[in-house]
Design an enzyme around this catalytic site. Structure first.
Site, PDB file in Angstrom:
ATOM      1  CG  HIS A  46      16.758 -10.974   4.691  1.00  0.00           C
ATOM      2  ND1 HIS A  46      15.669 -11.324   5.124  1.00  0.00           N
ATOM      3  CD2 HIS A  46      17.321 -11.821   3.838  1.00  0.00           C
ATOM      4  CE1 HIS A  46      15.787 -12.606   4.768  1.00  0.00           C
ATOM      5  NE2 HIS A  46      16.330 -12.911   3.769  1.00  0.00           N
ATOM      6  CD  GLU A  49      17.445 -11.235  -0.645  1.00  0.00           C
ATOM      7  OE1 GLU A  49      17.269 -12.416  -0.981  1.00  0.00           O
ATOM      8  OE2 GLU A  49      18.427 -11.034   0.429  1.00  0.00           O
ATOM      9  CG  HIS A  50      12.537 -12.548   1.324  1.00  0.00           C
ATOM     10  ND1 HIS A  50      12.154 -13.674   1.606  1.00  0.00           N
ATOM     11  CD2 HIS A  50      14.026 -12.522   1.551  1.00  0.00           C
ATOM     12  CE1 HIS A  50      13.103 -14.650   2.171  1.00  0.00           C
ATOM     13  NE2 HIS A  50      14.231 -13.850   2.162  1.00  0.00           N
ATOM     14  CD  GLU A 126      15.823 -16.582   5.439  1.00  0.00           C
ATOM     15  OE1 GLU A 126      16.979 -16.304   4.850  1.00  0.00           O
ATOM     16  OE2 GLU A 126      14.969 -15.643   4.874  1.00  0.00           O
TER      17      GLU A 126
END
Length: 419
Positions: A46, A49-50, A126
């Site tokens: 993840h 991905e960022h 997040e």
């Protein structure tokens, strides 16, 4: 009509041309997710991905965003348990810009240490946001319980400790291991010139030759029966009941979807009508299946007043026993088929949903079912197929229960459900 092509370097491309629309959606899929992580690097998929949005050799983070914003398009990505997808939706005249931006992100990201530190703060916020969402908490708690001895049970976002530990070398090594030719699929749906698209992709992918073919080893995921509580000082209690479900590609997949439609997957479902409409005991109550390559999960969720926990569990148990004993009626079977077909056909009106559908199918199943084949699969479901799924799923002795909120641990939820 779907087309499947392999680029010169071996990357698979699946295409669906829809000449009557003016848009095109592109997805660049990588078969890697949190299931491929461990306790030390949980959340790295993840985080990568960022970071692919944070600057390349050719563009700053702002220029990446502006390149798509300036043509009125959409650019985004998601990471799941088993895959990552970077995607864009643009007017058909701008497909070249979308391909250029996405491939630039995939192959030329710089992973600036300064940007990494800033993005760590973003991801940690997040994680905090999810911690502040008890409805998300209870689903994560259930997953961590039923798959607690497997990476499938780890959160996609990771945790504060792992995210803070990431460095540039970790990201680059993870990409080398997982962003490989065999793990990548490009899916495109909408209005485009196929020859021109393939020519552009061949040019962009010509230097992508990562053939890291070390065998993928994942331990078999096993469903574990357990009960878990997480105390939060909130007004509502969030309840999840989980059963072992159906894996991707199983013949039981469509009968499961049909059963779920009647049981708890729609506003006219038994759970919704009984617990919300008739009894007024929950604002939100539903069920849904999750299918992974090795295993599946079937989840029942309810958001309720803490004082009504026992009553709601009893009502859920009653509905489960009822469907186990009596199955569905012929009228329900026909209604569920029409519901599934309607949802499927309506979803096909979006180039984005078509891109997602064909990309995921190719990535995990290495085949794509035509619209006609999907509708036939739904139409051919028999009552015994549904009853077979009901008998497989609803084994109360093997159910797991997760509760988040002001938990009264004196209440034996296990005994209430399984008595």
């Amino acid at each position: 009509m779907y087309q499947k092509i392999r680029l010169s370097n071996g990357v698979r491309v699946v295409l669906e041309k829809i000449p009557h629309v003016k848009s095109v959606s592109l997805g660049f899929w990588v078969k890697t997710g949190s299931i491929h992580e461990n306790l030390k690097n949980n959340g790295i998929t993840h985080f990568i991905e960022h970071m692919l949005f944070k600057g390349t050799k050719n563009r700053t983070a702002k220029q990446i965003a502006e390149a798509i914003d300036d043509i009125g398009g959409q650019l985004n990505a998601f990471t799941s348990k088993e895959c990552t997808c970077y995607y864009a939706k643009v007017l058909d005249a701008h497909i070249d810009i979308a391909i250029d931006v996405l491939t630039d992100m995939l192959f030329n990201s710089t992973f600036s240490p300064t940007e990494m530190e800033k993005e760590k703060s973003v991801v940690l916020e997040e994680i905090n946001m999810y911690e502040d969402s008890p409805e998300d908490n209870v689903h994560d708690l259930l997953l961590s319980m039923v798959f607690k001895e497997h990476s499938l049970g780890m959160p996609v976002l990771g945790n504060h400790r792992t995210v803070n530990s990431f460095n540039k070398n970790m990201l680059i090594n993870y990409i080398k291991d997982n962003y490989t030719v065999k793990n990548m699929v490009v899916s495109i749906a909408g209005n485009f010139d196929q020859e021109e698209v393939i020519r552009m992709l061949e040019e962009k992918f010509k230097d992508f030759t990562n053939e890291n073919n070390k065998p993928e080893y994942l331990e078999d995921a096993k469903f574990i029966t357990d009960v878990g509580f997480k105390y939060k000082d909130i007004e509502q209690l969030h309840l999840c009941i989980g059963f072992e479900g159906i894996p991707l590609g199983s013949d039981d997949y469509y009968p499961l979807l049909l059963m779920n439609t009647i049981f708890g997957g729609s506003m006219s479902s038994r759970l919704f009508q009984n617990i919300r409409e008739d009894k007024g005991l929950a604002y939100s109550v539903f069920s849904y299946p999750s299918s992974y390559q090795q295993i599946g999960l079937f989840t029942i969720y309810a958001g309720i007043n803490p004082s009504q926990l026992e009553e709601v569990i009893l009502l859920i148990r009653k509905e489960i026993n009822k469907v186990r004993k009596n199955g569905l009626s012929e009228a329900e079977l026909l209604k569920a088929k029409e519901h599934l077909k309607g949802n499927y056909i309506l979803g096909l009106e979006s180039t984005s949903s078509r891109m997602l559908s064909i990309g995921k199918s190719e990535l995990f199943l290495e085949r794509i079912y035509s619209q006609k084949q999907v509708l036939q699969k739904i139409d051919h479901i028999k009552m015994e197929d549904v009853q077979n799924v009901i008998d497989k799923i609803f084994v109360l002795d093997k159910a797991s229960v997760a509760v988040v909120g002001k938990v009264d641990k004196k209440i034996d939820v296990n005994s209430i459900l399984k008595a």
